[in-house]
Scaffold this active site. Structure first.
Site, PDB file in Angstrom:
ATOM      1  N   SER A  57     -52.378  39.180  95.744  1.00 39.84           N
ATOM      2  CA  SER A  57     -52.374  39.840  94.245  1.00 39.84           C
ATOM      3  C   SER A  57     -53.232  40.844  94.418  1.00 39.84           C
ATOM      4  O   SER A  57     -53.172  41.740  95.173  1.00 39.84           O
ATOM      5  CB  SER A  57     -52.394  38.703  93.262  1.00 39.84           C
ATOM      6  OG  SER A  57     -51.809  39.493  92.032  1.00 39.84           O
ATOM      7  N   ASP A 107     -40.515  38.761  91.662  1.00 40.47           N
ATOM      8  CA  ASP A 107     -42.203  38.941  91.458  1.00 40.47           C
ATOM      9  C   ASP A 107     -42.328  39.789  90.150  1.00 40.47           C
ATOM     10  O   ASP A 107     -41.894  41.016  90.370  1.00 40.47           O
ATOM     11  CB  ASP A 107     -43.129  39.306  92.634  1.00 40.47           C
ATOM     12  CG  ASP A 107     -44.436  39.008  92.304  1.00 40.47           C
ATOM     13  OD1 ASP A 107     -44.850  38.879  90.997  1.00 40.47           O
ATOM     14  OD2 ASP A 107     -45.205  38.950  93.128  1.00 40.47           O
ATOM     15  N   HIS A 116     -44.036  35.369  91.850  1.00 38.05           N
ATOM     16  CA  HIS A 116     -45.288  35.635  92.326  1.00 38.05           C
ATOM     17  C   HIS A 116     -45.975  34.549  93.200  1.00 38.05           C
ATOM     18  O   HIS A 116     -46.826  34.872  94.037  1.00 38.05           O
ATOM     19  CB  HIS A 116     -46.203  36.087  90.949  1.00 38.05           C
ATOM     20  CG  HIS A 116     -47.487  36.763  91.407  1.00 38.05           C
ATOM     21  ND1 HIS A 116     -47.726  37.929  91.978  1.00 38.05           N
ATOM     22  CD2 HIS A 116     -48.632  36.527  91.208  1.00 38.05           C
ATOM     23  CE1 HIS A 116     -48.799  38.348  92.258  1.00 38.05           C
ATOM     24  NE2 HIS A 116     -49.672  37.356  91.604  1.00 38.05           N
TER      25      HIS A 116
END
Length: 702
Positions: free
Chosen positions: A554, A639, A674
């Protein structure tokens, strides 16, 4: 064969060694900001509805699959090892709420938890909800936010089936197991919902078109969701809203917050139909984390200093008196949050980098009589608060862990600070902490600041630079990257691969000051800190560039992209999970989720100073012809936090200019968001592939 698969797509940038596809077919896009032109040859990948985009990503998956095909024996072995460390039959430590003890359990073979409870009086188990049943027929399942009504009759929870941050709220009558007809779609993923004390009113939040949690809604059971009332709407797109009850259940707290500023409203839970009243108005740059106890409010705030002080004020039925300083500011102490029990105040803190809590015993006039510091009981580990909903509890539930200490749940006695261990996570296949050593290394950043690196390795590893090492980095949002026990990582450790974590600036390991030193115009410090840590590990012969792997997920993907561009010679391989690598283009587009709320994290590139800084460090902007380390990138089609096109564009651009033969791999999960796979066993498949890649690139696949 693999090259022909990719080359057959007219919109795909071919593999190294082939000419790029015709520019006319690439549909490039030219940006012009601040009078400067920027070319984006891969902007077409944002066109989600274009069949060519999905075709390209499927081809990339095929290419990645071909890389892993000869690693099938290693992958199978790794998956078996990972699976052997999962506790098939597992039960969480029960938490008391009223007359019941609530807990979660996994049964053998189940992907998801089952929510259970039993009466304190008789101990008879009651199955409230089995998420495995709810997950049937869905490739992706995310369930959470479970909340039982104050009278113990009703269960509310949220679930999602596509990996995005938008959930549906459901209700269950616990005595009968009957689903209520009430169903609220389009709720935000943030914590909640929260029940009113009337057992029929429930508060929740909803997202706007960028999935920013911006509205607090009130639902009354038995009424249609379209009749739900807006309690508060946050108009400033840099703020989002979150809700929680005070521990004494006197108020619903509505916190509207940005990175730098908070504002708090309250609704009395005994009178849930009343309008929200401003308790603490917003003042630019001022933050409060508040709790309520016995007619007073307590706040950890930066009013007295960057790293926080403790304040108190009288509560006059939702009206706030003047703040009094209860605990003055101390630079070395980073106060993070406050919780309030009937008898004690608990303050979460970092004491010169060490995580722990302070226990405060207020006198009758609420002046602090003393405070007791309770650090994490394991060196180089973490200590976090756990759910303790009982206002009259005599102990705070906590969790702690370290590289060699499995997750441990304990009760922290509020009076004397002693801990009673309630449960420590088991490793069914066995785990001997004596085989490993945990060490702390200090690296010196370019500006002379000392940056900690924690590592764990097998004791018998020679310190001659020959060992493989995986260095994890994050350094954003003020999050603390404390070492934690990962049973899966034993598959690396036992093969002679060291695991390390760099506590770079931009994180919160030394409080808000550590965070402030690595955000917005200072963001590049996060990345150069990470490089300094890597160089220090090489200097001390824990590893060498030919055996060093970088890992980031991330926001940590920014670090991965930066080192790929600026220090490729320092790393053998890089793994980037759902990496945030196209930050400049993303931050220019306020229609993308999270963008406006993160102007205070990364900056708004409409500001020329921010633009210049971001353009210098953003990975996608700075890809240039050179030899890159081996690269494995993952992304999720759904995501909402790092859109799939960011990793896809980045990989395409790298492959187009890569001057070496190291593999560049992209894998898209078309059923996930995600977090990747959602089941506890399915997640192991992702880990096994990541480890197979690392071990293959380190020459340890056999």
């Amino acid at each position: 064969m693999l090259r022909s698969i990719l080359a057959s797509l007219v919109l795909v940038t071919p593999l190294v060694g082939q000419e790029p596809t015709p520019k006319a077919e690439r549909r490039s896009f030219s940006h012009r900001e601040h009078g400067e032109a920027r070319q984006d040859d891969y902007s077409w990948l944002k066109q989600r509805d274009d069949p060519a985009v999905r075709k390209y990503l499927v081809a990339e998956n095929s290419y990645t699959g071909a890389y892993f095909k000869p690693l099938k024996p290693l992958y199978t072995t790794l998956l078996k090892e990972l699976r052997s460390r999962v506790v098939d039959e597992d039960v969480s430590v029960p938490v008391q709420r009223g007359a019941y003890l609530y807990y979660e359990k996994y049964v053998a073979g189940s992907e998801y938890e089952t929510l259970c409870r039993k009466k304190v009086a008789d101990g008879v188990e009651e199955i409230m909800l089995d998420f495995n049943q709810r997950a049937k027929g869905h490739q992706v399942f995310l369930g959470g936010g479970a909340s039982v009504s104050p009278d113990d009759r009703l269960l509310a929870w949220k679930e999602n089936h596509d990996g995005t941050d938008v959930y549906t709220l459901h209700f269950l009558e616990l005595a009968t197991g009957k689903l209520l007809p009430d169903e609220v779609q389009g709720t935000a993923f943030h914590m909640g919902p929260v029940w009113g004390n009337d057992n029929r009113t429930l508060f929740y939040t909803t997202p706007d078109d960028t999935q920013r949690s911006y509205r607090v809604m009130r639902h009354v059971l038995g009424t249609a969701a379209k009749a739900d009332v807006v309690v508060y709407e946050e108009a400033d797109r840099q703020f989002d809203v979150r809700i929680s009850p005070t521990k004494d259940r006197k108020y619903l707290m509505i916190e509207s917050g940005s990175t730098n500023t908070t504002e708090t409203r309250v609704v009395p839970l005994d009178r849930p139909g009343e309008p929200a009243v401003v308790l603490i108005p917003r003042k630019a740059g001022i933050r409060h984390n508040v709790a309520h106890r016995e007619g007073r409010w307590y706040s950890v705030s930066n009013l007295g200093g960057t790293n926080g002080c403790l304040l108190t004020a009288v509560d006059a039925d939702g009206k706030l008196g003047d703040w009094e300083e209860l605990w003055p500011y101390e630079e070395k102490l980073a106060l993070q949050w406050v919780d309030a029990f009937a008898s004690h105040i608990v303050v979460g803190a970092r004491n010169q980098g060490v995580p722990g809590v302070f226990l405060l015993d207020p006198e009758t006039k609420d002046k602090v009589k003393d405070h007791r510091w309770v650090p994490a009981p394991v060196e180089g580990g973490s200590l976090d608060s756990d759910d303790t909903p009982d206002y009259h509890a005599t102990a705070q539930r906590v969790m702690y862990t370290s590289y060699v200490t499995p997750f441990t749940v304990a009760d922290l006695n509020l009076a004397d600070g002693t801990m009673k261990v309630l449960k420590q996570k088991k490793v069914p296949s066995g785990f001997d902490p004596a085989k490993y050593v945990v060490e702390k290394v200090e690296a010196k950043a370019a500006d002379g600041v000392v940056v900690p690196v924690w590592l764990v390795r097998r004791k018998d590893l020679p310190l001659d630079g020959s060992a493989g090492l995986v260095l994890d980095g994050y350094g954003s949002y003020g999050s603390c990257s404390d070492p934690w026990f990962d049973a899966g990582a034993l598959s690396l450790l036992d093969r002679g691969v060291t695991v390390a974590t760099a506590q770079v600036r931009g994180g919160g390991e030394f409080g808000r000051t550590w965070y402030e030193a690595g955000r917005v115009l200072k963001k590049e410090v996060t990345f150069t800190d990470y490089i300094a840590c890597a160089k220090r590990l090489v200097e001390l012969k824990y590893t060498s560039p030919s055996s060093l792997c970088a890992y980031g997920a991330s926001a940590g993907g920014l670090i991965m992209g930066y080192v790929m561009n600026q220090a490729p010679e320092l790393f053998r391989a890089v793994v980037a999970d759902v990496p945030f690598v196209d930050a400049l283009n993303t931050q220019f587009d306020p229609s993308i989720p999270l963008v406006t709320g993160e102007y205070e994290e990364w900056g708004n590139p409409e500001d020329r100073a921010v633009f210049d800084v971001m353009r210098r460090y953003v990975p996608y902007e700075n890809v240039k012809p050179q030899v890159f380390p081996s690269l494995y990138v993952t992304t999720g089609w759904n995501d909402p936090r790092v859109a799939y096109w960011e990793p896809a564009k980045w990989v395409a651009k790298i492959r187009a200019v890569h001057q070496g033969k190291n593999p560049v791999l992209l894998e898209t999960n078309f059923d996930a968001g995600h977090g990747g796979a959602t089941g506890r066993y399915a997640q192991l498949e992702d880990v096994a592939r990541r480890y197979a890649f690392i071990l293959r690139e380190l020459g340890k696949e056999n």
